[in-house]
Design a protein around this motif. Structure first.
Motif, PDB file in Angstrom:
ATOM      1  N   ASN A   2     -25.258  24.029  -9.621  1.00  0.00           N
ATOM      2  CA  ASN A   2     -24.981  22.611  -9.447  1.00  0.00           C
ATOM      3  C   ASN A   2     -24.049  22.395  -8.268  1.00  0.00           C
ATOM      4  OD1 ASN A   2     -26.500  21.943 -11.659  1.00  0.00           O
ATOM      5  ND2 ASN A   2     -24.768  21.910 -13.060  1.00  0.00           N
ATOM      6  N   SER A   3     -24.276  21.279  -7.550  1.00  0.00           N
ATOM      7  CA  SER A   3     -23.379  20.907  -6.461  1.00  0.00           C
ATOM      8  C   SER A   3     -22.098  20.348  -7.042  1.00  0.00           C
ATOM      9  CB  SER A   3     -24.040  19.851  -5.580  1.00  0.00           C
ATOM     10  OG  SER A   3     -25.184  20.381  -4.963  1.00  0.00           O
ATOM     11  N   PRO A   4     -20.967  20.579  -6.375  1.00  0.00           N
ATOM     12  CA  PRO A   4     -19.707  20.029  -6.868  1.00  0.00           C
ATOM     13  C   PRO A   4     -19.732  18.504  -6.832  1.00  0.00           C
ATOM     14  CG  PRO A   4     -19.353  21.399  -4.909  1.00  0.00           C
ATOM     15  CD  PRO A   4     -20.824  21.357  -5.173  1.00  0.00           C
ATOM     16  N   LEU A   5     -19.032  17.905  -7.768  1.00  0.00           N
ATOM     17  CA  LEU A   5     -18.955  16.453  -7.843  1.00  0.00           C
ATOM     18  C   LEU A   5     -17.709  15.962  -7.116  1.00  0.00           C
ATOM     19  CD1 LEU A   5     -20.026  15.887 -11.548  1.00  0.00           C
ATOM     20  CD2 LEU A   5     -21.440  15.961  -9.495  1.00  0.00           C
ATOM     21  N   LEU A   6     -17.823  14.799  -6.537  1.00  0.00           N
ATOM     22  CA  LEU A   6     -16.713  14.200  -5.817  1.00  0.00           C
ATOM     23  C   LEU A   6     -15.897  13.327  -6.758  1.00  0.00           C
ATOM     24  CD1 LEU A   6     -18.693  13.040  -2.667  1.00  0.00           C
ATOM     25  CD2 LEU A   6     -17.172  15.012  -2.823  1.00  0.00           C
ATOM     26  N   SER A   7     -14.602  13.345  -6.598  1.00  0.00           N
ATOM     27  CA  SER A   7     -13.749  12.420  -7.346  1.00  0.00           C
ATOM     28  C   SER A   7     -13.223  11.365  -6.381  1.00  0.00           C
ATOM     29  CB  SER A   7     -12.573  13.161  -7.983  1.00  0.00           C
ATOM     30  OG  SER A   7     -11.651  13.577  -6.994  1.00  0.00           O
ATOM     31  N   GLU A   8     -12.898  10.213  -6.919  1.00  0.00           N
ATOM     32  CA  GLU A   8     -12.328   9.165  -6.082  1.00  0.00           C
ATOM     33  C   GLU A   8     -11.030   9.648  -5.444  1.00  0.00           C
ATOM     34  OE1 GLU A   8     -10.752   4.560  -6.069  1.00  0.00           O
ATOM     35  OE2 GLU A   8     -11.820   5.288  -7.839  1.00  0.00           O
ATOM     36  N   ALA A   9     -10.216  10.370  -6.206  1.00  0.00           N
ATOM     37  CA  ALA A   9      -8.934  10.849  -5.680  1.00  0.00           C
ATOM     38  C   ALA A   9      -9.138  11.790  -4.492  1.00  0.00           C
ATOM     39  CB  ALA A   9      -8.149  11.548  -6.784  1.00  0.00           C
ATOM     40  N   SER A  10     -10.112  12.688  -4.577  1.00  0.00           N
ATOM     41  CA  SER A  10     -10.324  13.633  -3.467  1.00  0.00           C
ATOM     42  C   SER A  10     -10.868  12.927  -2.236  1.00  0.00           C
ATOM     43  CB  SER A  10     -11.240  14.779  -3.894  1.00  0.00           C
ATOM     44  OG  SER A  10     -12.555  14.325  -4.159  1.00  0.00           O
ATOM     45  N   VAL A  11     -11.701  11.919  -2.425  1.00  0.00           N
ATOM     46  CA  VAL A  11     -12.235  11.156  -1.296  1.00  0.00           C
ATOM     47  C   VAL A  11     -11.127  10.338  -0.648  1.00  0.00           C
ATOM     48  CG1 VAL A  11     -13.836   9.334  -0.620  1.00  0.00           C
ATOM     49  CG2 VAL A  11     -14.595  11.131  -2.192  1.00  0.00           C
ATOM     50  N   VAL A  78     -14.417   3.353  -2.872  1.00  0.00           N
ATOM     51  CA  VAL A  78     -15.269   4.525  -3.051  1.00  0.00           C
ATOM     52  C   VAL A  78     -16.318   4.181  -4.097  1.00  0.00           C
ATOM     53  CG1 VAL A  78     -15.348   6.963  -3.726  1.00  0.00           C
ATOM     54  CG2 VAL A  78     -13.342   6.061  -2.504  1.00  0.00           C
ATOM     55  N   SER A  79     -17.593   4.332  -3.723  1.00  0.00           N
ATOM     56  CA  SER A  79     -18.696   4.094  -4.652  1.00  0.00           C
ATOM     57  C   SER A  79     -19.370   5.418  -4.983  1.00  0.00           C
ATOM     58  CB  SER A  79     -19.730   3.157  -4.027  1.00  0.00           C
ATOM     59  OG  SER A  79     -19.127   1.942  -3.653  1.00  0.00           O
ATOM     60  N   ALA A  80     -19.871   5.530  -6.190  1.00  0.00           N
ATOM     61  CA  ALA A  80     -20.626   6.706  -6.656  1.00  0.00           C
ATOM     62  C   ALA A  80     -19.720   7.892  -6.944  1.00  0.00           C
ATOM     63  CB  ALA A  80     -21.732   7.076  -5.675  1.00  0.00           C
ATOM     64  N   GLU A  81     -18.543   7.631  -7.461  1.00  0.00           N
ATOM     65  CA  GLU A  81     -17.638   8.713  -7.854  1.00  0.00           C
ATOM     66  C   GLU A  81     -18.349   9.610  -8.862  1.00  0.00           C
ATOM     67  OE1 GLU A  81     -13.440   9.487 -10.169  1.00  0.00           O
ATOM     68  OE2 GLU A  81     -14.093   7.440  -9.852  1.00  0.00           O
ATOM     69  N   GLY A  82     -18.078  10.899  -8.770  1.00  0.00           N
ATOM     70  CA  GLY A  82     -18.664  11.840  -9.713  1.00  0.00           C
ATOM     71  C   GLY A  82     -20.039  12.320  -9.313  1.00  0.00           C
ATOM     72  N   ALA A 121     -19.973  16.586  -0.756  1.00  0.00           N
ATOM     73  CA  ALA A 121     -19.197  17.756  -1.145  1.00  0.00           C
ATOM     74  C   ALA A 121     -19.488  18.885  -0.167  1.00  0.00           C
ATOM     75  CB  ALA A 121     -19.549  18.178  -2.567  1.00  0.00           C
ATOM     76  N   GLY A 122     -18.426  19.452   0.387  1.00  0.00           N
ATOM     77  CA  GLY A 122     -18.583  20.583   1.300  1.00  0.00           C
ATOM     78  C   GLY A 122     -18.891  21.855   0.537  1.00  0.00           C
ATOM     79  N   THR A 123     -19.075  22.933   1.248  1.00  0.00           N
ATOM     80  CA  THR A 123     -19.436  24.198   0.611  1.00  0.00           C
ATOM     81  C   THR A 123     -18.365  24.697  -0.353  1.00  0.00           C
ATOM     82  OG1 THR A 123     -18.561  25.401   2.517  1.00  0.00           O
ATOM     83  CG2 THR A 123     -20.928  24.932   2.516  1.00  0.00           C
ATOM     84  N   ASP A 124     -17.115  24.303  -0.108  1.00  0.00           N
ATOM     85  CA  ASP A 124     -16.025  24.704  -1.001  1.00  0.00           C
ATOM     86  C   ASP A 124     -15.739  23.642  -2.067  1.00  0.00           C
ATOM     87  OD1 ASP A 124     -14.855  22.709   0.487  1.00  0.00           O
ATOM     88  OD2 ASP A 124     -13.185  23.929   1.211  1.00  0.00           O
TER      89      ASP A 124
END
Length: 144
Positions: A2-11, A78-82, A121-124
C-alpha cells in the motif's frame, strides 16, 4: 504494498517548510526533496517549469532577481487527507525587493499569491509536491 497516506499535518508542514526555506535562501540541494523526483510541473506568472532540473534553473533565476524575500502564509486548505494525493490551496503574502543597475535604490514588491498544489506521498512516505501552480498574483497596497 500500500502507498503511504498523507495527513493534513504533514502536508501543512511541507507548505511551511517550503516557504521558510525560500526565505532563508537555502541551497537548492536541500530544496529538491520537497518535490516529486518524476513528473514535477510548476507554473509561475513567468512561465512553466518542468522537472527537478527546471526547478534548479528557476531557483537560480529568482534568487538572483529577488532579495529580502518574506512569505507570510495566510491560508492553507488541504483536501483528500488520508489518501495518497492531496489538493492544497495556499494563499501567501509575498514581499521582496529587486534592484536594477544603475538605479540608486531597490524597489519593493508586495503581492498576494493564490496557489494550487497537488501533493503526493514520496517514496519515504513524506509528502512531496507534484504540481505547483500560482493561480493569481495580485499586488498588495503596501510592502511590509
Amino acid at each position: 504494498m500500500n502507498s503511504p497516506l498523507l495527513s493534513e499535518a504533514s502536508v501543512r508542514d511541507l507548505v511551511f517548510s517550503w516557504f521558510a526555506a525560500l526565505d532563508r535562501r537555502d541551497e537548492i540541494d536541500s530544496l529538491t526533496p520537497f518535490f516529486a523526483p518524476n513528473g514535477l510541473e510548476m507554473q509561475f506568472p513567468e512561465g512553466v517549469v518542468s522537472g527537478l532540473e527546471g526547478l534548479r534553473n528557476w531557483y537560480s533565476e529568482v534568487t538572483g532577481t529577488f532579495f529580502d524575500q518574506k512569505h507570510e502564509i495566510r491560508d492553507i486548505t488541504v483536501s483528500a487527507e488520508g489518501r495518497t494525493a492531496a489538493a492544497v490551496d495556499v494563499i501567501v503574502h509575498w514581499y521582496a525587493r529587486t534592484w536594477q543597475p544603475p538605479a540608486a535604490k531597490s524597489k519593493s514588491i508586495a503581492a498576494e499569491a493564490t496557489q494550487h498544489w497537488v501533493v503526493v506521498a514520496g517514496t519515504d512516505g513524506r509528502p512531496v509536491v507534484k504540481d505547483y501552480r500560482v493561480v493569481s498574483l495580485e499586488p498588495l497596497s503596501s510592502p511590509a
